[in-house]
Design a protein around this motif. Sequence first.
Motif, PDB file in Angstrom:
ATOM      1  N   ARG A  26       0.777  -1.129  -0.057  1.00 44.32           N
ATOM      2  CA  ARG A  26      -0.003   0.059   0.121  1.00 44.32           C
ATOM      3  C   ARG A  26       0.841   1.342  -0.101  1.00 44.32           C
ATOM      4  N   ARG A  30       0.325   3.823  -2.853  1.00 44.27           N
ATOM      5  CA  ARG A  30      -0.020   5.238  -2.532  1.00 44.27           C
ATOM      6  C   ARG A  30       1.048   6.365  -3.202  1.00 44.27           C
ATOM      7  N   ALA A  65      -8.930   7.647  -2.738  1.00 44.34           N
ATOM      8  CA  ALA A  65      -9.866   7.428  -1.891  1.00 44.34           C
ATOM      9  C   ALA A  65     -10.032   5.877  -1.438  1.00 44.34           C
ATOM     10  N   HIS A  68      -7.233   5.063   0.918  1.00 44.23           N
ATOM     11  CA  HIS A  68      -7.536   5.341   2.217  1.00 44.23           C
ATOM     12  C   HIS A  68      -8.538   4.236   2.896  1.00 44.23           C
ATOM     13  N   GLU A  71      -6.712   1.104   3.694  1.00 41.86           N
ATOM     14  CA  GLU A  71      -5.829   1.340   4.860  1.00 41.86           C
ATOM     15  C   GLU A  71      -6.574   1.799   5.899  1.00 41.86           C
ATOM     16  N   GLU A  73      -8.686   4.258   6.538  1.00 45.27           N
ATOM     17  CA  GLU A  73      -8.836   5.528   6.944  1.00 45.27           C
ATOM     18  C   GLU A  73      -9.899   6.418   6.315  1.00 45.27           C
ATOM     19  N   LEU A  76     -10.081  10.121   5.649  1.00 47.67           N
ATOM     20  CA  LEU A  76      -9.279  10.714   4.612  1.00 47.67           C
ATOM     21  C   LEU A  76      -9.984  10.352   3.369  1.00 47.67           C
ATOM     22  N   ALA A  77     -10.934   9.264   3.315  1.00 49.70           N
ATOM     23  CA  ALA A  77     -11.353   9.050   1.882  1.00 49.70           C
ATOM     24  C   ALA A  77     -12.547  10.087   1.586  1.00 49.70           C
TER      25      ALA A  77
END
Length: 167
Positions: A26, A30, A65, A68, A71, A73, A76-77
């Motif tokens: 990841r 990213r 997105a 995220h 992960e 998150e 954040l998405a």
Amino acid sequence: ENEHVLSALGLAEYYLGNTFRDQGDRALARTHMERYSEISENLAQRDPTNATYGVEVTYSFYNLATLHLDEGEPGLALPLLDEVMRHWQTFHGRYTEAARIAADFHPVDVQLEIADVHSLRGDAEMAGLEWNAARRSYELELEAYRSLLESDPRNAPLQLRVIQAEN
């Protein structure tokens, strides 16, 4: 910098990002998706009337997105998904014809993309334990599919999307 070279570089970053994501790395995924996003935004700023560049920006935000969410998150998405939705609504409202010509997009394709964003947004909201917001996003996804199905009731892939969204 030549726009064609930058565009090719952006696509290479996208493919590398997807490859690393598929392999479970990841961090590298990213890194490459962020480069893809930067290049796409650079191209769109150079030529804001180029629908293809606008579509690439939208896809880059969508892919970030998704990373995220992978992960864990969702917070954040969601802002990225807001941007994705804003971009698709712009294409649907103002650049639909330009998008269709330049990016080989039909207005129905844009509406399908909007439905998909509602779905991913619902996933992000569920992951963030925002149950009511998630339900509303899934309802909007289903509304979008049903609306498209009304104009093309024999469309089997679209019928399947409605069935999946209902469940």
